[in-house]
Design an enzyme around this catalytic site. Structure first.
Site, PDB file in Angstrom:
ATOM      1  N   ASP A  92       5.550  -7.706   9.085  1.00 34.16           N
ATOM      2  CA  ASP A  92       4.191  -8.242   9.049  1.00 34.16           C
ATOM      3  C   ASP A  92       3.847  -8.448   7.577  1.00 34.16           C
ATOM      4  OD1 ASP A  92       1.530  -8.941  10.028  1.00 34.16           O
ATOM      5  OD2 ASP A  92       0.895  -7.024   9.178  1.00 34.16           O
TER       6      ASP A  92
ATOM      7  N   GLU B  55       6.113 -13.309  11.460  1.00 33.48           N
ATOM      8  CA  GLU B  55       5.154 -14.269  12.006  1.00 33.48           C
ATOM      9  C   GLU B  55       5.152 -15.512  11.139  1.00 33.48           C
ATOM     10  OE1 GLU B  55       1.582 -12.026  14.417  1.00 33.48           O
ATOM     11  OE2 GLU B  55       1.190 -12.725  12.407  1.00 33.48           O
TER      12      GLU B  55
ATOM     13  N   ASP C 155      -0.640  -2.666  10.127  1.00 38.01           N
ATOM     14  CA  ASP C 155       0.424  -3.529   9.601  1.00 38.01           C
ATOM     15  C   ASP C 155       1.771  -3.161  10.211  1.00 38.01           C
ATOM     16  OD1 ASP C 155      -1.267  -4.946   7.549  1.00 38.01           O
ATOM     17  OD2 ASP C 155      -1.490  -2.888   6.855  1.00 38.01           O
TER      18      ASP C 155
END
Length: 166
Positions: free
Chosen positions: A7, A67, A140
């Site tokens: 992340d 992501e 996170d």
């Protein structure tokens, strides 16, 4: 398979490694690489690269995932996030890891079953899917684990489909 989820963030980059067969997932490690807000960007990026290299070295994942960049209102923030993603992609590539990239919608759909799920729902499902007694302390790290679970699910599905076709 062992999957590293990342992340990306400039101040806090979450990471998580899971062991998965695509149906059941087991937590190996989750953590956060923190950087100093006052440090120059290049120093912060180096710290993130070193932290990701250490996680890869210690836990030997087979695959990695991040992501995709999402639309950010603040252009400067989006550019810094893109730098961190670049570092993550580079560290994975230099380690020989195949990389997956997923939109936030894809991650939420894979983990929760609903692409517009709230953060709390994602956290609850990550905890449930990993069979954890207590919540993951860092948002996170939890988001990184959600990315890892998404990637494990996708890879497992791809393998089942490839076997069905052959």
């Amino acid at each position: 398979m062992r999957v590293l989820g990342i992340d990306c963030g400039v101040e806090r980059t979450g990471y998580g490694v899971i062991e998965s067969d695509g149906r059941t997932h087991r937590l190996l490690v989750a953590g956060v690489i923190r950087t100093s807000p006052g440090a120059p960007l290049e120093t912060r990026l180096l710290r993130i690269a070193e932290g990701l290299r250490a996680a890869i070295h210690l836990h030997s994942p087979d695959l990695a995932a991040v992501e995709e960049v999402f639309h950010a209102v603040n252009v400067k923030t989006a550019l810094k996030l893109a730098h961190v993603r670049g570092v993550a992609l580079m560290v994975a590539a230099e380690s020989g890891l195949a990389m997956g990239e997923y939109s936030p919608l894809e991650v939420k759909s894979s983990v929760v079953g609903y692409g517009r799920a709230e953060k709390q729902q994602v956290q609850m499902m990550v905890r449930s899917l990993l069979g954890l007694d207590c919540p993951i302390e860092s948002e996170d790290a939890c988001d990184a684990l959600a990315v890892a679970i998404c990637h494990a699910n996708r890879k497992s599905t791809e393998l089942r489909l490839a076997k069905a076709v052959s």
